[in-house]
Design an enzyme around this catalytic site. Structure first.
Site, PDB file in Angstrom:
ATOM      1  CG  HIS A 136      -3.302 -30.865  27.665  1.00 23.17           C
ATOM      2  ND1 HIS A 136      -2.851 -32.028  27.073  1.00 23.17           N
ATOM      3  CD2 HIS A 136      -2.831 -29.849  26.890  1.00 23.17           C
ATOM      4  CE1 HIS A 136      -2.150 -31.738  25.998  1.00 23.17           C
ATOM      5  NE2 HIS A 136      -2.113 -30.411  25.858  1.00 23.17           N
ATOM      6  CG  HIS A 141       2.260 -28.522  26.990  1.00 22.62           C
ATOM      7  ND1 HIS A 141       2.902 -28.808  25.812  1.00 22.62           N
ATOM      8  CD2 HIS A 141       0.930 -28.598  26.714  1.00 22.62           C
ATOM      9  CE1 HIS A 141       2.011 -29.045  24.860  1.00 22.62           C
ATOM     10  NE2 HIS A 141       0.806 -28.926  25.381  1.00 22.62           N
ATOM     11  CD  GLU A 182      -0.246 -30.768  22.429  1.00 18.02           C
ATOM     12  OE1 GLU A 182      -0.421 -31.748  23.179  1.00 18.02           O
ATOM     13  OE2 GLU A 182      -0.597 -29.623  22.723  1.00 18.02           O
ATOM     14  CB  SER A 201      -2.065 -34.840  29.691  1.00 16.90           C
ATOM     15  OG  SER A 201      -2.381 -34.648  28.330  1.00 16.90           O
TER      16      SER A 201
END
Length: 275
Positions: A136, A141, A182, A201
Site C-alpha cells: 500500500h 503513495h 488517500e 492500491s
C-alpha cells in the site's frame, strides 16, 4: 524512549510490526534480507493486478511515475528508490514498523521523509488488509512523490499537521489527508481519475471510485471536506475531486487556524456526505 504501536480501525488483534526496532522518531532500518520468497511473490502479484487496472482509471501522473519504483518482481530496497526520489523532488523513504502517532508522522512529512511500513501482508490477506503494509505505502503513495507539486503538497500537509496538533485540530485535518492523499479523485482532460493511495492500491475500490454511480463526488472545498467523516472498513461513500495538483497545493497555502475555529461551530456531515 520506548515507542508504542498505533491502532488502526476496528481489529481484534493488536497492530503487527516489531516496534522494539524503532528509533525515537519511529523509523527503523528496512530489513530487506528478512523478506521471504513468498513475500516477494505477494508483492509481485499485487503489483501486477493493480498495474493492469490503471489505464483509464488512474491519474496519468501516477502511471508515468510508477516505473520509478523499480523492478516489480520483488519488494524494492528503499535505498534504491531514494536514489531516484531524492534527485526528483528531495524526498526520501524511511522504514517504520507500522502505523505511527500523528506528531511523529507530521514531523517526518515536514522533513520530506515518507514513512513506509516495511512488512507485507500474508497471502490470505491478499484482497484486503486493515492496516497499510509495504505494498500500500510503496505502490499507492510513492509514485506521486516524484511529482514536484504533489510532493510539495505532502510536505505542506506535514507542516500543517504540526500546527494542528498544537491547536487540537488533528481530527479535522486528518479528513483532508483521507480525502486527498488517500482517497482523492482528479479531473484530467475532462475525465475522472484516481490519485489517492487507498484507491490506487485497492483492486475493488479503483473501478468503484471512478466509475460507479453509487458514491457521491463533490468538488474539494476545505470546510466541507474537514466536516465530512469517513469510514475505514468499506468503500468510500463520498469522494472529493480536484482539477489539478496545483489547485490542491494552493488551497493549503492559507492559515488553517481561522478554519479550525469556524469548524468548531458547524455540524459534521456523515460519511455519505449528506446534509
Amino acid at each position: 524512549m520506548a515507542v508504542e504501536p498505533v491502532v488502526y480501525g476496528a481489529s481484534e488483534r493488536p497492530p503487527r510490526g516489531d516496534y522494539s526496532r524503532a528509533r525515537d522518531d519511529y523509523t527503523c532500518a528496512q530489513d530487506w534480507s528478512a523478506y521471504t520468497a513468498q513475500d516477494h511473490d505477494t508483492y509481485h502479484r499485487l503489483y501486477e493486478r493493480q498495474s493492469a487496472q490503471l489505464p483509464g482509471l488512474a491519474s496519468q501522473a501516477f502511471i508515468d511515475a510508477l516505473p520509478s519504483l523499480g523492478a516489480k518482481e520483488r519488494i524494492p530496497r528503499f535505498d534504491d528508490v531514494n536514489e531516484r526520489l531524492t534527485r526528483a523532488t528531495g524526498w526520501q523513504l524511511v522504514a517504520v514498523p507500522g502505523l505511527i502517532p500523528e506528531v511523529p508522522f507530521f514531523q517526518l512529512l515536514a522533513e520530506r521523509k515518507f514513512p513506509v511500513t516495511d512488512w507485507i501482508r500474508q497471502p490470505e490477506e491478499f484482497d484486503y488488509i486493515v492496516e497499510p503494509d509495504v505494498f500500500h505505502d510503496l505502490f499507492g503513495h510513492v509514485p506521486l512523490l516524484f511529482n514536484p507539486v504533489f510532493a510539495d503538497y505532502v510536505q505542506r500537509y506535514g507542516e500543517g499537521g504540526l500546527k494542528a496538533a498544537r491547536l487540537g485540530a488533528c481530527e479535522m485535518l486528518s479528513r483532508l489527508y483521507w480525502y486527498t492523499i488517500e482517497f482523492g479523485l482528479i479531473r484530467e482532460d475532462g475525465a475522472l481519475r484516481a490519485y489517492g493511495a487507498g484507491i490506487l492500491s485497492s483492486a475493488g475500490e479503483l473501478p468503484y471510485a471512478v466509475r460507479s454511480p453509487e458514491p457521491r463526488r463533490l468538488p474539494l472545498e476545505l470546510l466541507r471536506t474537514m466536516r465530512t467523516r469517513y469510514k475505514i472498513d468499506s468503500y468510500q461513500q463520498t469522494y472529493f475531486v480536484i482539477d489539478s495538483f496545483q489547485q490542491l497545493f494552493d488551497l493549503t497555502a492559507q492559515d488553517f487556524a481561522p478554519l479550525y475555529a469556524q469548524l468548531q461551530g458547524l455540524p459534521e456531515f456523515a460519511a455519505d456526505g449528506r446534509d
